[in-house]
Design a protein around this motif. Structure first.
Motif, PDB file in Angstrom:
ATOM      1  N   GLN A 151       4.021  -8.160  -3.665  1.00  0.00           N
ATOM      2  CA  GLN A 151       3.045  -9.278  -2.886  1.00  0.00           C
ATOM      3  C   GLN A 151       2.492  -8.237  -1.564  1.00  0.00           C
ATOM      4  O   GLN A 151       1.313  -8.217  -0.893  1.00  0.00           O
ATOM      5  CB  GLN A 151       4.520 -10.284  -2.406  1.00  0.00           C
ATOM      6  CG  GLN A 151       3.220 -11.488  -1.520  1.00  0.00           C
ATOM      7  CD  GLN A 151       4.254 -12.517  -1.276  1.00  0.00           C
ATOM      8  OE1 GLN A 151       6.050 -12.402  -1.659  1.00  0.00           O
ATOM      9  NE2 GLN A 151       3.623 -13.606  -0.749  1.00  0.00           N
ATOM     10  N   LEU A 152       3.684  -8.322  -1.149  1.00  0.00           N
ATOM     11  CA  LEU A 152       2.856  -6.634   0.349  1.00  0.00           C
ATOM     12  C   LEU A 152       1.694  -6.222   0.266  1.00  0.00           C
ATOM     13  O   LEU A 152       1.295  -6.275   0.878  1.00  0.00           O
ATOM     14  CB  LEU A 152       4.205  -5.825   0.860  1.00  0.00           C
ATOM     15  CG  LEU A 152       4.478  -5.042   1.818  1.00  0.00           C
ATOM     16  CD1 LEU A 152       4.875  -5.953   2.971  1.00  0.00           C
ATOM     17  CD2 LEU A 152       5.116  -4.147   1.709  1.00  0.00           C
ATOM     18  N   GLU A 180      -0.644  -6.277  -2.375  1.00  0.00           N
ATOM     19  CA  GLU A 180      -1.637  -7.771  -2.495  1.00  0.00           C
ATOM     20  C   GLU A 180      -2.078  -8.072  -1.502  1.00  0.00           C
ATOM     21  O   GLU A 180      -3.385  -8.243  -1.053  1.00  0.00           O
ATOM     22  CB  GLU A 180      -1.429  -8.500  -3.474  1.00  0.00           C
ATOM     23  CG  GLU A 180      -0.899  -8.033  -5.114  1.00  0.00           C
ATOM     24  CD  GLU A 180      -0.276  -8.859  -5.863  1.00  0.00           C
ATOM     25  OE1 GLU A 180      -0.254 -10.178  -5.697  1.00  0.00           O
ATOM     26  OE2 GLU A 180      -0.145  -8.968  -7.126  1.00  0.00           O
ATOM     27  N   GLU A 181      -1.750  -8.368  -0.415  1.00  0.00           N
ATOM     28  CA  GLU A 181      -1.605  -8.607   0.782  1.00  0.00           C
ATOM     29  C   GLU A 181      -2.280  -7.917   1.368  1.00  0.00           C
ATOM     30  O   GLU A 181      -3.170  -8.152   2.445  1.00  0.00           O
ATOM     31  CB  GLU A 181      -0.233  -9.661   1.864  1.00  0.00           C
ATOM     32  CG  GLU A 181      -0.028 -10.906   0.764  1.00  0.00           C
ATOM     33  CD  GLU A 181       1.420 -10.984   1.320  1.00  0.00           C
ATOM     34  OE1 GLU A 181       2.000 -12.281   1.391  1.00  0.00           O
ATOM     35  OE2 GLU A 181       1.795  -9.989   2.364  1.00  0.00           O
ATOM     36  N   ARG A 182      -1.952  -6.811   1.708  1.00  0.00           N
ATOM     37  CA  ARG A 182      -2.977  -5.199   1.955  1.00  0.00           C
ATOM     38  C   ARG A 182      -3.839  -5.312   1.554  1.00  0.00           C
ATOM     39  O   ARG A 182      -4.836  -5.371   2.495  1.00  0.00           O
ATOM     40  CB  ARG A 182      -1.397  -4.611   2.407  1.00  0.00           C
ATOM     41  CG  ARG A 182      -2.243  -3.458   2.767  1.00  0.00           C
ATOM     42  CD  ARG A 182      -2.212  -3.796   4.622  1.00  0.00           C
ATOM     43  NE  ARG A 182      -2.440  -2.745   5.268  1.00  0.00           N
ATOM     44  CZ  ARG A 182      -1.447  -2.170   5.940  1.00  0.00           C
ATOM     45  NH1 ARG A 182      -0.519  -1.663   6.181  1.00  0.00           N
ATOM     46  NH2 ARG A 182      -2.047  -0.860   7.319  1.00  0.00           N
ATOM     47  N   GLN A 226      -5.731  -7.822   0.495  1.00  0.00           N
ATOM     48  CA  GLN A 226      -6.966  -9.408   0.253  1.00  0.00           C
ATOM     49  C   GLN A 226      -7.023  -8.465   2.091  1.00  0.00           C
ATOM     50  O   GLN A 226      -8.311  -8.528   2.217  1.00  0.00           O
ATOM     51  CB  GLN A 226      -6.036 -10.099   0.246  1.00  0.00           C
ATOM     52  CG  GLN A 226      -5.772 -10.621  -1.099  1.00  0.00           C
ATOM     53  CD  GLN A 226      -6.554 -11.318  -1.261  1.00  0.00           C
ATOM     54  OE1 GLN A 226      -8.109 -11.280  -0.267  1.00  0.00           O
ATOM     55  NE2 GLN A 226      -7.094 -11.681  -2.425  1.00  0.00           N
ATOM     56  N   ARG A 227      -6.498  -8.735   2.706  1.00  0.00           N
ATOM     57  CA  ARG A 227      -6.549  -8.301   4.237  1.00  0.00           C
ATOM     58  C   ARG A 227      -7.606  -6.790   4.545  1.00  0.00           C
ATOM     59  O   ARG A 227      -8.336  -6.908   5.417  1.00  0.00           O
ATOM     60  CB  ARG A 227      -5.598  -7.899   4.976  1.00  0.00           C
ATOM     61  CG  ARG A 227      -5.523  -8.621   6.569  1.00  0.00           C
ATOM     62  CD  ARG A 227      -3.909  -7.618   7.249  1.00  0.00           C
ATOM     63  NE  ARG A 227      -3.745  -6.119   7.367  1.00  0.00           N
ATOM     64  CZ  ARG A 227      -2.614  -6.126   8.122  1.00  0.00           C
ATOM     65  NH1 ARG A 227      -1.803  -6.762   7.699  1.00  0.00           N
ATOM     66  NH2 ARG A 227      -3.039  -4.730   8.416  1.00  0.00           N
TER      67      ARG A 227
END
Lengths: 193, 193
Positions: free
Chosen positions: A2-3, A5-7, A9-10
């Motif tokens: 998740q960490l 994927e979020e990065r 995305q951001r």
């Protein structure tokens, strides 16, 4: 993961030609704390597999390999893309086509650093078509080294590299699999357990 | 750094043309535990200097830079030796002569990753003539970034790079300085506090 994927995305940026730029944290500027979590995730996936060496290819694979090897307590060995005066003795070589650079190149690895006694975890930042990975697998085959697994930070799931490796039976762990991306910046990740 | 000097004595190999091969632990196969101690030594030397980024050049500098950045809790940014399709936007460039590869090459760094707000620790595996280091210093100058210090694993003290940087007033920390080496394998290290 998740960490990661979020990065993506951001901070990831989609560019024409299926280019996903993650140069602010993965392959030009490096967020070492994030890479350490990437290494920890690979350790969790392969810690019981008897890994003796982390294998990657210069340049952007080196950072992930180091932050992975730290958790395993084993050495890194990286294949070189250019023949250096400073590589002497016998070498394994394999030819790789780079879509990024638009040319073929030779990868080189000194025979003394990989052999039949090794069980290798191959890591890299990206897996797309899989050309670099096949070069590394070819080097392992030449060395008689066992491939314990493959750890990838970002797999482009819409390109054939990952599916091909899974079909061949490799234990492949891709921490983020991008199944769709478009120039508007839209990204869809493959759901993973 | 005694640990590094002992490792160079044990595993380093002197080759004709002032080549010191340390490819079994520093720049082809990587002893990540040793590199972590190298990073810790750089942290001890520069921890009070307000370092915001660790700067190096691909490929062999990346491992040391990552294991150093871990201690500082700051990002790594590495200069690239080849122009990649995946570098877009404005870049700093500088021309470097490589004695290892026997040619000039351009180093490239995206402007968005280095600026006047940065105080940089430059690290690399080797310092000899200092050509690559001058390219990195040139990039820092173009960026308006302050150079907080320079951390080198192995300095060839019989070549002019280190003396030149000290004369220019840079805070240079070389963990092992080889003042003499000959083809018989004899090495003499400069005594350091």
């Amino acid at each position: 993961m998740q960490l990661l994927e979020e990065r993506i995305q951001r901070d990831g940026q989609v560019r024409p030609g299926n280019v996903l730029k993650v140069d602010s944290f993965l392959n030009h500027q490096l967020d070492v704390a994030l890479l350490d979590e990437v290494g920890r995730a690979f350790y969790d996936a392969y810690k019981d597999d008897g890994i003796t060496k982390i294998l990657t290819i210069e340049a952007s694979g080196i950072a992930i390999a180091c932050m992975t090897a730290r958790h395993f307590g084993v050495p890194v060995v990286f294949a070189k893309k250019a023949k250096s005066k400073n590589i002497d003795g016998e070498v394994y070589t394999s030819t790789v086509h780079s879509y990024t650079y638009g040319r073929d190149y030779e990868i080189t690895l000194s025979k003394k650093f990989l052999g039949p006694e090794d069980k290798v975890l191959i890591v890299d930042d990206f897996l797309a078509v899989g050309k670099a990975m096949h070069g590394l697998l070819d080097v392992c085959k030449q060395a008689g080294a066992a491939v314990g697994g493959i750890g990838i930070a970002i797999e482009k799931g819409f390109q054939p590299g990952g599916a091909g490796l899974r079909e061949q039976g490799y234990k492949l762990t891709s921490l983020a699999i991008v199944d769709e991306m478009d120039d508007s910046g839209h990204l869809r990740f493959r759901p993973q357990p």
